[in-house]
Design a protein around this motif. Structure first.
Motif, PDB file in Angstrom:
ATOM      1  N   VAL A 255      37.256  30.525  45.825  1.00 25.11           N
ATOM      2  CA  VAL A 255      37.037  30.421  44.380  1.00 25.11           C
ATOM      3  C   VAL A 255      35.589  30.731  44.051  1.00 25.11           C
ATOM      4  CG1 VAL A 255      37.111  28.885  42.394  1.00 25.11           C
ATOM      5  CG2 VAL A 255      38.903  28.770  44.127  1.00 25.11           C
TER       6      VAL A 255
ATOM      7  N   PHE B 243      34.678  34.397  44.369  1.00 27.08           N
ATOM      8  CA  PHE B 243      35.294  35.130  43.263  1.00 27.08           C
ATOM      9  C   PHE B 243      34.469  34.963  41.983  1.00 27.08           C
ATOM     10  CE2 PHE B 243      38.313  35.772  39.858  1.00 27.08           C
ATOM     11  CZ  PHE B 243      39.030  36.874  40.291  1.00 27.08           C
ATOM     12  N   CYS B 244      34.104  33.705  41.711  1.00 30.02           N
ATOM     13  CA  CYS B 244      33.323  33.428  40.501  1.00 30.02           C
ATOM     14  C   CYS B 244      31.968  34.123  40.566  1.00 30.02           C
ATOM     15  CB  CYS B 244      33.113  31.936  40.307  1.00 30.02           C
ATOM     16  SG  CYS B 244      34.646  31.104  39.940  1.00 30.02           S
TER      17      CYS B 244
ATOM     18  N   ALA C 251      40.820  39.805  47.530  1.00 30.18           N
ATOM     19  CA  ALA C 251      39.858  39.439  46.491  1.00 30.18           C
ATOM     20  C   ALA C 251      38.464  39.919  46.863  1.00 30.18           C
ATOM     21  CB  ALA C 251      39.865  37.932  46.296  1.00 30.18           C
TER      22      ALA C 251
ATOM     23  N   ASP D  86      48.548  37.111  39.040  1.00 31.49           N
ATOM     24  CA  ASP D  86      47.741  35.905  39.187  1.00 31.49           C
ATOM     25  C   ASP D  86      48.305  34.995  40.253  1.00 31.49           C
ATOM     26  OD1 ASP D  86      49.499  33.800  37.830  1.00 31.49           O
ATOM     27  OD2 ASP D  86      49.212  35.173  36.151  1.00 31.49           O
TER      28      ASP D  86
ATOM     29  N   GLY E 165      39.068  33.353  36.039  1.00 30.62           N
ATOM     30  CA  GLY E 165      39.267  32.204  36.910  1.00 30.62           C
ATOM     31  C   GLY E 165      39.320  30.965  36.044  1.00 30.62           C
TER      32      GLY E 165
ATOM     33  N   LEU F 213      43.613  32.224  39.447  1.00 26.51           N
ATOM     34  CA  LEU F 213      42.835  33.457  39.414  1.00 26.51           C
ATOM     35  C   LEU F 213      43.755  34.555  38.887  1.00 26.51           C
ATOM     36  CD1 LEU F 213      41.151  33.304  42.936  1.00 26.51           C
ATOM     37  CD2 LEU F 213      40.200  32.575  40.750  1.00 26.51           C
TER      38      LEU F 213
END
Lengths: 193, 672
Positions: free
Chosen positions: A18, A21-22, B11, B189, B631, B663
């Motif tokens: 996460v 990604f952010c 990703a 997603d 996100g 996401l």
């Protein structure tokens, strides 16, 4: 089980994933910004500038101006925030020797004395009735709703791929005794003859 | 975890590839913005703009209190379902029993019914089905949230234009059209609880013909373990419901438009595992599940003639089916399972005509009529082991209605909106409803509205005829009626600020509500007089190019006028907050929304504690808006909270989700 703690908070997504990604999302626009100097502009700033331009490319019948120095009356129907966008753009400007004044109006009756009338999309439900009231008058009506030109409006803004374009109802303009220059017509996305 | 390894690698790849592409792309030409007042017509047409948020412009002329949610807000806040959207709306609250989602409005959310008092429309097409009257708003809503252009929420009774169910509010979903999609759009997603969704949409205009096709799959494994202390004994897995919370959805939309004609087909089906052992079923049995499907075709013709005539004609055909399988221990041999099948099967078609015309300069008259023929409203129920038929109810009915409304401009700024409607039902009492509203706009940014309206809801076939224990049928039910008086003040301020204050009083006669009867049974009855009064405040604002947001507060009291008892499921206070901060020249948005719901009393048992939930979403537009990445973190503070249950579960309160993530990526492969 006596503590009654939540058993439901099962977290499938790893925090690390996460985070990366952010971070990626934060970096993306930074890269774009530094290299490009792109300025994004509000839709209504551009529409305000268009209104000023329309004044340059439209001729009203002489009787619509009491004196050669009489101002061009640019009216806004029930939209104070748009007025604040428009005022700085026309401030101190003249069109063919005439100053441009920005006037706030609330209904069709008040709009009869306007040269240009802008009706925003939140007022579109009333647009039709106002257009009927104004039909014989030489008012350049400008709207931004899908049916505006069909309903008898003269110029309608459309948003195409984040660019402001416009349509012209030439027939309605002629009916109102307004002469629209060919330059304006050539830039229009659609001209109804 | 193994499932996520490719996702993680993907990703990382995407992020790296994107950064490279964006740097290359942005190094190429960008038009410098000229001084706007000196710009030529051609230059103006070449400036890229961002569109202003329309929600700041009050619908000041509407004879109702209206809220509009746009596609931008839906994307920026990462809303997943229609219920997520409605949760943020002033005066609305959402409860979930892990099967269906219920919407409460202005203090009303009756246990045991299925959203029967809000009318849900998709592009003007009625979605409430003809068996349960249900407005489906959770994952069971048949249109992908990504296909919504805007949501209009009209508060107060609007039966005048829409008939039954327009009791507390009308929620109209306006879908995206071919020119809004333009080319191919792909979206994917992944979220907590093994939730995945994929969508493919294609929109194109061929001269006058517009085409939009879209299909979506959604799958969620749900919670691996849900603990219900009410079942904490060894015989029911110590109260742990394991792998029984799954949710699968398939949906498709096709829209063809040509000139004034528009043909739309919608299909949606959802299957949900029920983890709560509702209706006395076996605990922790994955066989107990429901499937709801709704499909329809809707043909609409809308034309504006010269001489101020407007015409709307609509004809539609709908099909709705529900199938629930419930696992019980066999009465003959408790070691064996005896599944029970519960079914609803609805079919209906209908037509509507609406005309409006301006007469005598000051009047805008709207008149219309509608007809709906319920070809099938069947309910059945049977046991499989051994087979025994318990219910085989077959119903048909029709409704015809006519209405007229006048919008009269009295003087500068003062207008009157008044109308009358008559509905004829062959299966229940007819209804006549009136509405009158004065709208006064003394100044351009000020509107005062004084409104009185009536609405009704007819009992549905589930309430009248469903007779599987503990339910008893009650064919003698009458329509329930509401009268609402409301005062609204809407005020805009120069500095991009808009304020609304509203006071309402609702009086309901003959509310259809489920009650215990003769010991263990339940029956729907017309309950006498309910009174409800409340205040609502809302402020919306936008700083120039900066922070924008809204905040609202609602307070209400709803009670039985005879016993003076507060109604169940009626929270006194609701607070909503929504904020969006644009970043990096509006290429990125950070959005936060929060909701507070005060304590409320469920049907039985202890009160439900106050709830506050915070959600956070970061959205990025990249590659010149060809790619969106977002996100989201839902229930950011990981609050443990409960929603009230209806009578069908042993649990009096149902625990809701803790912190969750999602996401999402959307690609647009068209000219932008």
């Amino acid at each position: 089980m006596a503590t009654g703690g939540p058993l439901v908070a099962v977290k499938y997504l790893r925090p690390k994933l996460v985070c990366s990604f952010c971070l990626g999302m934060v970096l993306l626009p930074c890269g774009g910004l530094r290299l490009s100097h792109a300025q994004s502009t509000s839709e209504y700033q551009v529409k305000a500038a268009y209104l000023y331009n329309f004044a340059k490319f439209v001729e009203w019948p002489a009787r619509e101006f009491p004196t050669p120095e009489a101002p061009i009356r640019l009216c806004i129907l029930n939209d104070r925030s748009f007025e604040t966008e428009l005022s700085p753009i026309v401030k101190g400007k003249t069109v063919a020797g005439r100053p441009v004044s920005v006037i706030s109006v609330q209904d069709g009756e008040q709009s009869r004395s306007c040269h240009i009338l802008f009706i925003n999309s939140s007022q579109s439900a009333r647009a039709r009735r106002i257009l009927e009231v104004l039909r014989p008058a030489s008012v350049l009506t400008v709207g931004e709703s899908p049916k505006f030109v069909e309903e008898g409006g003269i110029i309608n803004f459309i948003l195409q791929d984040d660019h402001v374009q416009f349509q012209v109802n030439h027939k309605a303009a002629n009916g109102a005794g307004l002469h629209i220059s060919s330059r304006l017509l050539s830039v229009a996305k659609l001209v109804i003859e | 975890m193994t499932l996520l390894a490719p996702l993680a690698a993907g990703a990382k790849f995407f992020v790296t590839a994107l950064i490279a592409t964006v740097i290359v792309a942005s190094a190429h030409a960008q038009i410098a913005t000229p001084d706007l007042s000196e710009a030529t017509l051609e230059q103006l047409g070449n400036i890229e703009v961002y569109s202003a948020s329309k929600h700041l412009q009050p619908a000041g002329d509407a004879p109702s209190s209206v809220t509009v949610i746009t596609i931008e807000e839906i994307q920026q806040h990462g809303y997943r379902t229609l219920a997520d959207i409605l949760q943020t709306v002033r005066g609305f609250f959402v409860t979930y029993d892990r099967t269906y989602t219920n919407i409460g409005v202005r203090g009303f959310a009756r246990p045991g019914d299925f959203n029967t008092r809000i009318l849900l429309l998709v592009d003007g097409h009625r979605l409430n089905n003809n068996i349960y009257d249900e407005a489906m708003t959770g994952t069971e809503f048949p249109v992908d949230i990504d296909l919504i252009q805007r949501v209009e929420i009209i508060r107060g009774p609007v039966s005048l234009l829409y008939g039954s169910n327009a009791f507390f509010a009308v929620v109209n979903i306006i879908t995206r059209q071919s020119h809004d999609v333009k080319g191919l759009e792909l979206s994917a997603d992944a979220g907590s609880f093994n939730t995945y969704q994929g969508r493919i949409s294609y929109g194109r205009d061929f001269h006058k013909l517009g085409l939009l096709l879209s299909g979506t799959f959604y799958g969620s494994r749900g919670h691996n373990r849900l603990f219900y202390p009410e079942f904490n004994v060894a015989s029911s897995n110590n109260g742990i419901a394991s792998h029984v919370d799954d949710d699968q959805v398939g949906s498709a939309v096709a829209t063809i438009s040509h000139g004034d004609f528009r043909l739309q087909g919608v299909y949606g089906t959802r299957e949900k595992g029920i983890p709560t052992a509702s209706y006395g079923t076996l605990f922790n049995n994955a066989g107990t599940r429901t499937t709801d499907s709704h499909e329809y075709v809707d043909l609409r013709y809308q034309h504006s003639f010269a001489d101020s005539w407007d015409l709307l004609v609509r004809i539609f055909y709908d099909r709705y089916t529900y199938r629930g399988i419930y696992m019980y221990a066999s009465a003959l041999d408790p070691a064996q399972i005896s599944p029970n099948v519960d079914m609803g099967d609805g079919k209906w078609w209908g037509t509507e005509v609406q005309v409006s015309k301006t007469v005598l300069e000051r009047n805008r008259i709207t008149a219309g009529s509608e007809y709906r023929d319920n070809l099938r409203q069947d309910q059945s129920n049977y046991n499989l082991n051994p087979f025994s038929l318990l219910l085989d109810g077959r119903q048909k009915s029709f409704v015809g209605a006519a209405y007229v409304q006048d919008e009269l401009t009295i003087t500068h700024g003062l207008s009157l909106n008044a109308g009358l409607r008559y509905d004829y039902y062959n299966a229940t009492q007819a209804s006549t409803d009136a509405r009158i509203a004065f709208i006064y706009r003394p100044w351009s940014e000020t509107a005062f509205k004084m409104m009185y309206g009536e609405a009704f809801r007819v009992p549905n076939v589930y309430e009248k005829y469903y007779s599987i224990p503990p339910n008893l049928p009650n064919p003698g039910l009458s329509p329930e009626r509401i009268r609402t008086t409301e005062l609204v003040w809407e005020q805009g301020f120069r500095n991009h600020l808009w304020l609304s204050a509203s006071a309402f009083y609702n009086r309901i006669n003959g509310l259809i509500t489920q009650e215990p009867f003769a010991g263990d049974s339940l029956i729907f009855r017309n309950k006498q007089k309910i009174g409800s009064a409340g205040l609502e405040f809302e402020v919306r604002g936008q700083l120039s190019r900066g922070l924008e947001g809204s905040a609202s507060y609602s307070v209400q009291k709803t009670e039985d006028e005879l016993s003076h008892e507060i109604l169940s499921n009626s929270p006194r206070n609701l607070v909503k907050l929504g904020l969006t901060q644009p970043l990096f020249n509006r290429k990125m948005f950070a959005s936060l929304n929060a909701q507070y719901r005060s304590r409320m009393q469920p049907l039985v048992g202890n009160s439900v504690s106050p709830v506050s939930v915070v959600n956070l979403t970061v959205l990025t537009h990249a590659l010149g808006k060809h790619l969106d990445l977002s996100g989201s973190v839902y229930n950011l503070l990981d609050r443990k909270y409960f929603d009230p249950a209806a009578g069908e579960t042993v649990q009096q309160q149902i625990q809701q989700d803790g912190r969750g993530f999602r996401l999402k990526m959307t690609w647009r492969l068209g000219d932008r």
